[in-house]
Design a protein around this motif. Structure first.
Motif, short mmCIF file in Angstrom:
data_model
loop_
_atom_site.label_atom_id
_atom_site.label_comp_id
_atom_site.label_asym_id
_atom_site.label_seq_id
_atom_site.Cartn_x
_atom_site.Cartn_y
_atom_site.Cartn_z
N ASP A 70 0.87 -1.20 0.17
CA ASP A 70 0.01 0.18 -0.04
C ASP A 70 0.79 1.21 0.03
OD1 ASP A 70 0.56 1.03 2.91
OD2 ASP A 70 -0.74 -0.59 3.47
N GLY A 106 2.31 3.83 6.72
CA GLY A 106 3.51 3.45 7.00
C GLY A 106 3.25 3.01 8.42
N TYR A 151 -2.59 -4.43 19.97
CA TYR A 151 -1.06 -3.59 19.63
C TYR A 151 -1.80 -2.76 18.44
CZ TYR A 151 3.31 -1.31 19.42
OH TYR A 151 4.25 -0.41 19.48
N GLU A 208 -1.43 3.68 16.56
CA GLU A 208 -2.02 4.90 17.08
C GLU A 208 -3.42 4.31 17.51
OE1 GLU A 208 -2.04 8.81 14.67
OE2 GLU A 208 -1.13 7.28 13.32
N PHE A 245 2.77 -6.22 2.96
CA PHE A 245 2.77 -7.57 3.61
C PHE A 245 3.05 -8.42 2.70
CE2 PHE A 245 0.62 -4.97 6.72
CZ PHE A 245 0.89 -5.44 7.98
P1 ADP Z 1 -6.49 -2.75 13.90
O1 ADP Z 1 -7.84 -3.22 13.97
O2 ADP Z 1 -6.17 -1.69 14.91
O3 ADP Z 1 -6.32 -2.44 12.53
P2 ADP Z 1 -4.69 -4.89 13.65
O4 ADP Z 1 -4.26 -5.91 14.26
O5 ADP Z 1 -5.32 -5.17 12.38
O6 ADP Z 1 -5.53 -3.98 14.32
O7 ADP Z 1 -3.28 -4.14 12.95
C1 ADP Z 1 -2.57 -3.65 14.24
C2 ADP Z 1 -1.92 -2.13 13.96
O8 ADP Z 1 -1.09 -2.32 12.83
C3 ADP Z 1 -2.78 -1.03 13.52
O9 ADP Z 1 -3.53 -0.52 14.70
C4 ADP Z 1 -2.05 -0.20 12.75
O10 ADP Z 1 -1.63 0.78 13.75
C5 ADP Z 1 -1.11 -1.08 12.08
N1 ADP Z 1 -1.39 -1.36 10.68
C6 ADP Z 1 -1.80 -2.66 10.27
N2 ADP Z 1 -1.87 -2.36 8.93
C7 ADP Z 1 -1.16 -1.41 8.43
C8 ADP Z 1 -1.18 -0.80 7.19
N3 ADP Z 1 -1.11 -1.57 6.12
N4 ADP Z 1 -0.54 0.35 7.12
C9 ADP Z 1 -0.22 1.16 8.32
N5 ADP Z 1 -0.50 0.68 9.63
C10 ADP Z 1 -0.90 -0.77 9.61
#
Ligand code: ADP
Length: 265
Positions: free
Chosen positions: A190, A194, A208, A211, A251
């Motif tokens: 994406d 980041g 975790y 933000e 990913f």
């Molecule tokens: P959430 O439900 O908060 O999205 P996830 O377990 O899916 O929880 O992801 C954990 C954290 O990883 C997210 O809160 C976000 O901060 C970060 N994150 C996940 N995927 C991305 C992404 N594609 N780009 C930026 N940050 C991401």
């Protein structure tokens, strides 16, 4: 109860055993700490939406609000928070099933590209809402996997949905597959926010978030990647992440390639 460490006085079998028991005690202690932390998190995550729902429904019931517009806003909050609770309960249930091993997989021969296409089709609506394009470079090779297609699609869809969630509007998401050393690699790239380097090692942990308020506002439960990681392990695969803040995140999933797929290959 393995509370006190055993004294290690000798270097023979008894000494070795004492060391092993002490290690086990440490591990158990860590497990207990993790578990009570997890339950503390769950309780907090459940309490927050409930307190919104209780608070705003009380305000509405007491007729304290005159403005129709404000009433609508409060009702919308109650609706949102109820949806959040449902998502949270579904995710927790999914995790619990996985951790208990009460989890059936139904593997079959599938083309990796077909599973990706079906995940993309499901993500299109959400992507369109943010004018995000999903670009898929189909592979020239046939990448056969012997895998549970429903679970694989769930993993890919979850990663795509995160990509949409953490990207500004009008960015793109690129998907492609490649094969290397008997492994099928699936990339989801994406152009979003980041993830800072210091956060990367923790993003697969339950609850975790980089933000918290942002994830919450965007409807995240904080459990998505924990479920993804667990699923990928059950599917005998691997997951890696590369990210640069301000540039985007990739990913990378990997699964062992299946040869001799139903006479093909
Ligand atoms: P959430 O439900 O908060 O999205 P996830 O377990 O899916 O929880 O992801 C954990 C954290 O990883 C997210 O809160 C976000 O901060 C970060 N994150 C996940 N995927 C991305 C992404 N594609 N780009 C930026 N940050 C991401």
């Amino acid at each position: 109860e393995l509370s006190a460490a055993l004294p290690v006085t000798t270097r023979d079998e008894v000494g070795t055993l004492a060391i092993a028991i002490n290690d086990l005690g440490q591990e158990l202690k860590q497990y207990r700490t993790n578990r009570s932390e997890f339950f503390a998190n769950i309780s907090h995550e459940l309490r927050t939406p409930i307190s919104y729902i209780a608070g705003y429904s009380e305000v509405l019931r007491k007729g304290m609000i005159e403005s129709e517009k404000e009433k609508q806003q409060y009702a919308a909050i109650i609706e949102d928070e109820s949806k959040r609770l449902t998502a949270l309960i579904n995710d927790l249930f999914e995790l619990a099933k996985m951790e208990e091993g009460k989890f059936e997989l139904y593997p079959e021969w599938v083309q990796a590209d077909d599973v990706l296409k079906s995940a993309i089709a499901k993500a299109r609506l959400k992507a369109a809402g943010k004018k995000i394009g999903i670009i898929f470079d189909t592979s020239s090779e046939s990448l056969m996997l012997y895998i549970d297609p429903v679970r694989l699609e769930q993993v890919i869809l979850n990663i795509i949905e995160n990509a949409i969630r953490y990207s500004e509007p009008e960015r793109n998401i690129h998907l492609y597959t490649r094969i290397e050393k008997e492994q099928v690699f699936i990339h989801v790239k994406d152009e979003g926010a980041g993830i800072p380097k210091e956060d990367l090692p923790f993003i697969f942990e339950r609850f975790y978030r980089v933000e918290k308020s942002r994830s919450r506002a965007l409807g995240g439960t904080g459990l998505g990647l924990a479920i993804v990681k667990n699923l990928v392990e059950q599917l005998n695969g691997g997951i890696q992440v590369e990210s640069e803040t301000g540039k985007g995140t990739t990913f990378i999933l990997s699964f062992p390639v299946a040869r001799n797929a139903g006479g093909e290959g």
